[in-house]
Design a protein around this motif. Sequence first.
Motif, PDB file in Angstrom:
ATOM      1  N   THR A  66       0.776  -1.329  -0.063  1.00 31.29           N
ATOM      2  CA  THR A  66      -0.037   0.025   0.151  1.00 31.29           C
ATOM      3  C   THR A  66       0.929   1.400  -0.139  1.00 31.29           C
ATOM      4  OG1 THR A  66      -1.923  -1.236   1.153  1.00 31.29           O
ATOM      5  CG2 THR A  66      -1.776   1.111   1.298  1.00 31.29           C
ATOM      6  N   HIS A  67       1.792   1.303   0.861  1.00 34.57           N
ATOM      7  CA  HIS A  67       2.728   2.491   0.919  1.00 34.57           C
ATOM      8  C   HIS A  67       3.496   2.664  -0.529  1.00 34.57           C
ATOM      9  CE1 HIS A  67       5.405   5.349   2.530  1.00 34.57           C
ATOM     10  NE2 HIS A  67       6.304   4.914   2.049  1.00 34.57           N
ATOM     11  N   MET A  74       0.446   4.867  -8.393  1.00 37.86           N
ATOM     12  CA  MET A  74       0.165   4.015  -9.289  1.00 37.86           C
ATOM     13  C   MET A  74      -1.256   3.945  -9.933  1.00 37.86           C
ATOM     14  SD  MET A  74       2.396   0.444  -8.354  1.00 37.86           S
ATOM     15  CE  MET A  74       3.941   0.600  -8.090  1.00 37.86           C
ATOM     16  N   THR A  75      -1.546   3.492 -11.258  1.00 41.36           N
ATOM     17  CA  THR A  75      -2.913   3.174 -11.452  1.00 41.36           C
ATOM     18  C   THR A  75      -3.262   1.914 -10.915  1.00 41.36           C
ATOM     19  OG1 THR A  75      -2.436   2.166 -13.500  1.00 41.36           O
ATOM     20  CG2 THR A  75      -2.736   4.464 -13.582  1.00 41.36           C
ATOM     21  N   LEU A  76      -4.638   1.616 -11.006  1.00 42.96           N
ATOM     22  CA  LEU A  76      -5.155   0.122 -10.562  1.00 42.96           C
ATOM     23  C   LEU A  76      -4.451  -0.745 -11.383  1.00 42.96           C
ATOM     24  CD1 LEU A  76      -6.901  -1.426  -8.767  1.00 42.96           C
ATOM     25  CD2 LEU A  76      -8.640  -1.253 -10.268  1.00 42.96           C
ATOM     26  N   GLU A  77      -4.127  -0.645 -12.717  1.00 47.77           N
ATOM     27  CA  GLU A  77      -3.460  -1.764 -13.245  1.00 47.77           C
ATOM     28  C   GLU A  77      -2.064  -1.883 -13.108  1.00 47.77           C
ATOM     29  OE1 GLU A  77      -5.734   0.785 -14.710  1.00 47.77           O
ATOM     30  OE2 GLU A  77      -7.188  -0.672 -15.132  1.00 47.77           O
ATOM     31  N   ASP A  78      -1.368  -0.688 -13.014  1.00 53.84           N
ATOM     32  CA  ASP A  78      -0.134  -0.617 -12.577  1.00 53.84           C
ATOM     33  C   ASP A  78       0.261  -1.450 -11.166  1.00 53.84           C
ATOM     34  OD1 ASP A  78       0.741   0.594 -14.787  1.00 53.84           O
ATOM     35  OD2 ASP A  78       0.893   2.695 -13.983  1.00 53.84           O
ATOM     36  N   ALA A  79      -0.495  -1.083 -10.126  1.00 54.19           N
ATOM     37  CA  ALA A  79      -0.487  -1.595  -8.753  1.00 54.19           C
ATOM     38  C   ALA A  79      -0.844  -3.079  -9.021  1.00 54.19           C
ATOM     39  CB  ALA A  79      -1.705  -1.157  -7.962  1.00 54.19           C
ATOM     40  N   ALA A  94      -4.144 -11.859  -4.866  1.00 57.36           N
ATOM     41  CA  ALA A  94      -4.486 -10.736  -4.004  1.00 57.36           C
ATOM     42  C   ALA A  94      -5.387 -10.072  -4.972  1.00 57.36           C
ATOM     43  CB  ALA A  94      -3.278  -9.777  -3.934  1.00 57.36           C
ATOM     44  N   HIS A  95      -6.316  -9.366  -4.044  1.00 51.80           N
ATOM     45  CA  HIS A  95      -7.463  -8.540  -4.814  1.00 51.80           C
ATOM     46  C   HIS A  95      -7.151  -6.894  -4.351  1.00 51.80           C
ATOM     47  CE1 HIS A  95     -10.392 -12.247  -5.501  1.00 51.80           C
ATOM     48  NE2 HIS A  95      -9.254 -12.360  -5.901  1.00 51.80           N
ATOM     49  N   LEU A  96      -6.974  -6.199  -5.441  1.00 48.40           N
ATOM     50  CA  LEU A  96      -7.220  -4.617  -5.322  1.00 48.40           C
ATOM     51  C   LEU A  96      -8.295  -4.054  -5.248  1.00 48.40           C
ATOM     52  CD1 LEU A  96      -3.966  -5.814  -6.197  1.00 48.40           C
ATOM     53  CD2 LEU A  96      -3.550  -3.481  -6.454  1.00 48.40           C
ATOM     54  N   ILE A  97      -9.096  -3.255  -4.140  1.00 51.41           N
ATOM     55  CA  ILE A  97     -10.148  -3.038  -4.374  1.00 51.41           C
ATOM     56  C   ILE A  97     -10.549  -1.700  -4.183  1.00 51.41           C
ATOM     57  CG2 ILE A  97     -12.731  -3.524  -3.575  1.00 51.41           C
ATOM     58  CD1 ILE A  97     -11.495  -5.924  -4.630  1.00 51.41           C
ATOM     59  N   LEU A  98     -11.249  -0.992  -5.250  1.00 57.11           N
ATOM     60  CA  LEU A  98     -11.547   0.604  -5.291  1.00 57.11           C
ATOM     61  C   LEU A  98     -12.556   0.685  -3.936  1.00 57.11           C
ATOM     62  CD1 LEU A  98     -11.173   1.539  -8.999  1.00 57.11           C
ATOM     63  CD2 LEU A  98      -9.377   2.084  -6.907  1.00 57.11           C
ATOM     64  N   ILE A  99     -12.348   1.243  -2.901  1.00 56.32           N
ATOM     65  CA  ILE A  99     -13.545   1.588  -1.990  1.00 56.32           C
ATOM     66  C   ILE A  99     -13.855   2.880  -2.111  1.00 56.32           C
ATOM     67  CG2 ILE A  99     -12.801  -0.533  -0.508  1.00 56.32           C
ATOM     68  CD1 ILE A  99     -11.520   1.691   1.249  1.00 56.32           C
ATOM     69  N   MET A 104     -16.525  -0.958  -4.965  1.00 55.48           N
ATOM     70  CA  MET A 104     -16.285  -2.205  -4.483  1.00 55.48           C
ATOM     71  C   MET A 104     -15.695  -3.322  -5.521  1.00 55.48           C
ATOM     72  SD  MET A 104     -16.075  -1.827  -1.108  1.00 55.48           S
ATOM     73  CE  MET A 104     -15.895  -3.515  -0.439  1.00 55.48           C
ATOM     74  N   SER A 105     -15.275  -2.897  -6.590  1.00 55.34           N
ATOM     75  CA  SER A 105     -14.733  -3.677  -7.627  1.00 55.34           C
ATOM     76  C   SER A 105     -13.170  -3.399  -7.789  1.00 55.34           C
ATOM     77  CB  SER A 105     -15.280  -3.689  -8.915  1.00 55.34           C
ATOM     78  OG  SER A 105     -15.130  -1.943  -9.244  1.00 55.34           O
ATOM     79  N   GLY A 106     -12.331  -4.179  -8.470  1.00 57.01           N
ATOM     80  CA  GLY A 106     -10.919  -3.969  -8.973  1.00 57.01           C
ATOM     81  C   GLY A 106     -10.292  -5.221  -9.518  1.00 57.01           C
TER      82      GLY A 106
END
Length: 125
Positions: A66-67, A74-79, A94-99, A104-106
């Motif tokens: 996260t840090h 980063m963008t979500l895709e880069d992350a 791992a799931h990266l979720i936009l809250i 709640m998708s990612g």
Amino acid sequence: MKKLRIVLINILIIAFVVVVVFLYLGNSRQKAYRDELEHFRNLTSAMEKVTENYLEGEQHICDVWTHHINSSKMTLEDAAEFVRDSHVHAKVSAHLILIDDGSMSGLSTKPGSDGGYSVSYNHFQ
């Protein structure tokens, strides 16, 4: 009369021995139950500590990710690519979720059954 008295005394002795044996068995059973219960409690406590340490370690990894992701903007895709590249276990995802946007998708680091990386947790809201 003398034989009757001897028989009665023998019956009393036998009854006394039977009572003592039953009391001993009851106490032994209770002690064994208490020992097993204490063993179960100790085992549960130890497993709780192991699980807690494991989850704290995993949380530390997520905090590091996260840090780095937030400091690199980063963008979500880069992350997702960064997390995918930093995984050491092939079977772990791992799931990266936009809250922030409420969707709640990612993205997942592993493809799903449909071959895509998209995930959604909106059914948990």
